[in-house]
Design an enzyme around this catalytic site. Structure first.
Site, mmCIF file in Angstrom:
data_model
loop_
_atom_site.group_PDB
_atom_site.id
_atom_site.type_symbol
_atom_site.label_atom_id
_atom_site.label_comp_id
_atom_site.label_asym_id
_atom_site.label_seq_id
_atom_site.Cartn_x
_atom_site.Cartn_y
_atom_site.Cartn_z
ATOM 1 N N GLU A 36 0.829 -1.206 0.000
ATOM 2 C CA GLU A 36 0.000 0.000 0.000
ATOM 3 C C GLU A 36 0.863 1.255 0.000
ATOM 4 O OE1 GLU A 36 -3.688 1.840 2.615
ATOM 5 O OE2 GLU A 36 -2.334 0.405 3.535
ATOM 6 N N ASN B 292 2.323 10.251 8.258
ATOM 7 C CA ASN B 292 3.721 10.496 7.896
ATOM 8 C C ASN B 292 4.619 10.617 9.120
ATOM 9 O OD1 ASN B 292 2.837 10.430 5.299
ATOM 10 N ND2 ASN B 292 3.489 12.492 4.744
#
Length: 291
Positions: A143, A271
């Site tokens: 992914e 992130n």
């Protein structure tokens, strides 16, 4: 492709390739978002089936999907990443309720899923019982590193951004930073494509996706946001026209893309989490500097 049985591959993969089945992801729960090891949704084995009870949330495409793949706690006394099993189940199964979650743009791309003693055949297990964590990590690697955002998508967006700049060059050049951002976007999209092709070649030779998937995830999510922020800057006030507005021809889709890009640094693992993983697994830095 890596962990399925020959029967599972023969049944599911061709249907996926032909888009005959739409799949949703069943990982996140109310207390298990970025920390998937905290999953509590139960899968109790009985009479050749798993009986699923609990809830999943932020399930992408669940509103209209046919099938769900997900992680479920199959060993009741297990902790963290132990005792989780990777299961495939049809979303039309008795006992499943789906509640849409409306997004910023009014669409229902996500949903909550409630399981009330849903029976799933043991044959729908991917890999071994209790080994779901390693399979989920392989899924996340694809992914983040390869499958979620194809290079063609970013190359197409970069080309559209260059064309948008050309059409509005006179006003856009009033801010030199805009031209620089357009150039950086095009270069970054090409670089991402080349990096993806390199990964595909490595996989074709028997390699695996490793920790570098975390760097890819940061790269494509920040690139997507850069391109759409640049488009919004070029268009100025007209950028906020919704796609159905009378004067939105050739404009409105940029707003929709911008709203979608805002989710990039969050989905597939934030992130911030990716940077922690890069520091630990690629750079060998300690978890804490204390002590």
């Amino acid at each position: 492709m890596e962990y399925g049985t020959s029967e599972q591959k023969a049944h599911f993969l061709p249907r996926m390739a032909r888009a005959e089945d739409i799949w949703a992801q069943g990982w996140s729960e109310s207390g298990a978002g970025s920390d998937m090891a905290a999953i509590r949704c139960k899968a109790t084995r009985a009479d050749g089936h798993y009986v699923i009870s609990g809830q999943k949330t932020w399930s992408m495409r669940a509103v209209w999907a046919d099938w769900l793949f997900g992680l479920f706690r199959s060993q009741p006394n297990s902790q963290r990443h132990h005792g989780l099993t990777f299961l495939l189940l049809p979303l039309k199964s008795p006992g499943i309720s789906i509640r849409p979650i409306r997004q910023l743009n009014g669409l229902t791309g996500f949903a909550e899923i409630f399981f009330d003693e849903v029976r799933v055949p043991v044959e729908n297990t991917v890999g071994e019982e209790g080994a779901g964590w390693s399979i989920a990590m392989a899924t996340a690697g694809f992914e983040r590193g390869l499958m979620l955002r194809s290079p063609g998508r970013f190359q197409q967006t970069a080309r559209a951004l260059v064309e948008l700049y050309r059409r509005h060059r006179e006003s856009a050049d009033s801010d030199p930073a805009i031209r620089d951002a357009v150039l950086r976007s095009w270069i970054a999209a090409e670089a991402y494509a080349l990096a993806t092709y390199r990964t595909v070649c490595r996989l074709a030779k028997g390699g695996q996706i490793g920790a570098e998937a975390n760097t890819n995830k940061i790269y494509w999510s920040e690139l997507d946001l850069l391109m759409h922020e640049t488009a919004m800057a070029i268009l100025g006030g007209r950028a906020e026209l919704m796609p159905h507005a009378p004067d939105a021809a050739g404009v409105g889709h940029w707003l929709d893309g911008f709203l979608f890009a805002l989710a990039g640094p969050i989905d597939a693992g934030t992130n911030e989490i990716q940077r922690n993983l890069i520091a630990e697994r690629m750079l060998g830095l300690p978890r804490s500097l204390s002590g």
